[in-house]
Motif scaffolding. Structure first.
Motif, PDB file in Angstrom:
ATOM      1  N   UNK A 180      -5.307   7.076   1.522  1.00  0.00           N
ATOM      2  CA  UNK A 180      -4.770   5.929   0.871  1.00  0.00           C
ATOM      3  C   UNK A 180      -4.658   6.229  -0.590  1.00  0.00           C
ATOM      4  N   UNK A 195       0.650  -1.117  -0.049  1.00  0.00           N
ATOM      5  CA  UNK A 195       0.064   0.024  -0.004  1.00  0.00           C
ATOM      6  C   UNK A 195       0.976   1.246  -0.233  1.00  0.00           C
ATOM      7  N   UNK A 230       0.276   5.440   1.218  1.00  0.00           N
ATOM      8  CA  UNK A 230      -0.560   6.455   1.711  1.00  0.00           C
ATOM      9  C   UNK A 230       0.212   7.685   1.639  1.00  0.00           C
ATOM     10  N   UNK A 288      -3.744  10.024   7.512  1.00  0.00           N
ATOM     11  CA  UNK A 288      -3.349   9.441   6.090  1.00  0.00           C
ATOM     12  C   UNK A 288      -4.371   9.291   5.087  1.00  0.00           C
ATOM     13  N   UNK A 342       3.837   7.072   2.836  1.00  0.00           N
ATOM     14  CA  UNK A 342       4.115   6.085   3.455  1.00  0.00           C
ATOM     15  C   UNK A 342       3.863   4.785   2.611  1.00  0.00           C
TER      16      UNK A 342
END
Lengths: 116, 114
Positions: free
Chosen positions: A46, A34, A36, A44, A90
């Protein structure tokens, strides 16, 4: 155990240039990956995820990421950066299957600054 | 229409106090989380609940106690606050406990212990 590494604390790029934010992972099985983004004083958001299938994943705001199993990488890319892309990014991973360890493990974050 | 909402957004308190942070999600998700983000922006899972049941309890001091009265709420109570508890605490939710579901995050609660 699962882990994620983001080797660059800071990435600077000129507006209009392509950008890459690097991520490598370590899992015992197959990964779910993933990305973010975190804007200042915000939670955060997505961006995109890789589950299976096509190694090139497209996400929000024109971002994409390429899953590379041999290099255990999942780099985030965008063909043309905008000043508004400046934020903290992230990478995160879940290992599958991994018993009860299904929590998302985050990298240390990369601060992207797009210069006008 | 806030999907995951936390209150308060800012919390300043003295050492030794007890405080709570509330979290609610209106997404109909089964799974909720608490994360701690330290001053270096590092994110670490603290707790996870699935259908009101605790499923992850990382190495967190006993002073931290989560409580999930129903699937839509996951509150965090902290006893005897210490300086080192100062951080941003994020609540999050995901559709289920499945590995491929992304999490939705609240805006965070910035806790400052003085």
């Amino acid at each position: 155990a699962q882990s994620v590494a983001q080797p660059e604390d800071q990435v600077n790029v000129a507006e209009g240039n392509p950008l890459t934010v690097k991520c490598t992972y370590s899992v015992s099985g197959n990964p779910y990956l993933f990305w973010y983004v975190q804007y200042p004083n915000r939670g955060l958001q997505f961006l995109l995820k890789y589950i299976t299938g096509d190694n090139l994943v497209k996400g929000s705001y024109g971002f994409e990421a390429e899953f590379n199993k041999s290099q255990t990488s999942f780099h985030l890319k965008k063909p043309s950066a905008l000043v508004s892309d400046s934020a903290l990014y992230f990478c995160a991973v879940r290992d599958i299957p991994s018993g009860s360890a299904r929590q998302l493990t985050f990298g240390s974050g990369t601060q992207l600054t797009v210069l006008p | 229409d806030t999907a995951v909402s936390q209150t308060p957004k800012y919390l300043v308190t003295q050492m030794g106090n007890d405080k709570s942070i509330k979290c609610e999600q209106n997404l109909g998700h089964d799974t909720m989380y608490w994360y701690k983000q330290d001053s270096k922006k590092f994110l670490k899972i603290m707790f996870s609940y699935n259908n009101k049941e605790l499923i992850i309890n990382e190495t967190v001091p006993n002073r931290f106690s989560p409580k999930s009265p129903d699937k839509a709420h996951l509150n965090l109570h902290i006893n005897s606050l210490e300086l080192g508890d100062s951080a941003v605490y994020f609540c999050a939710s995901s559709q289920d406990w499945g590995s491929n579901t992304e999490a939705f995050f609240g805006q965070g609660t910035r806790l400052t212990v003085v």
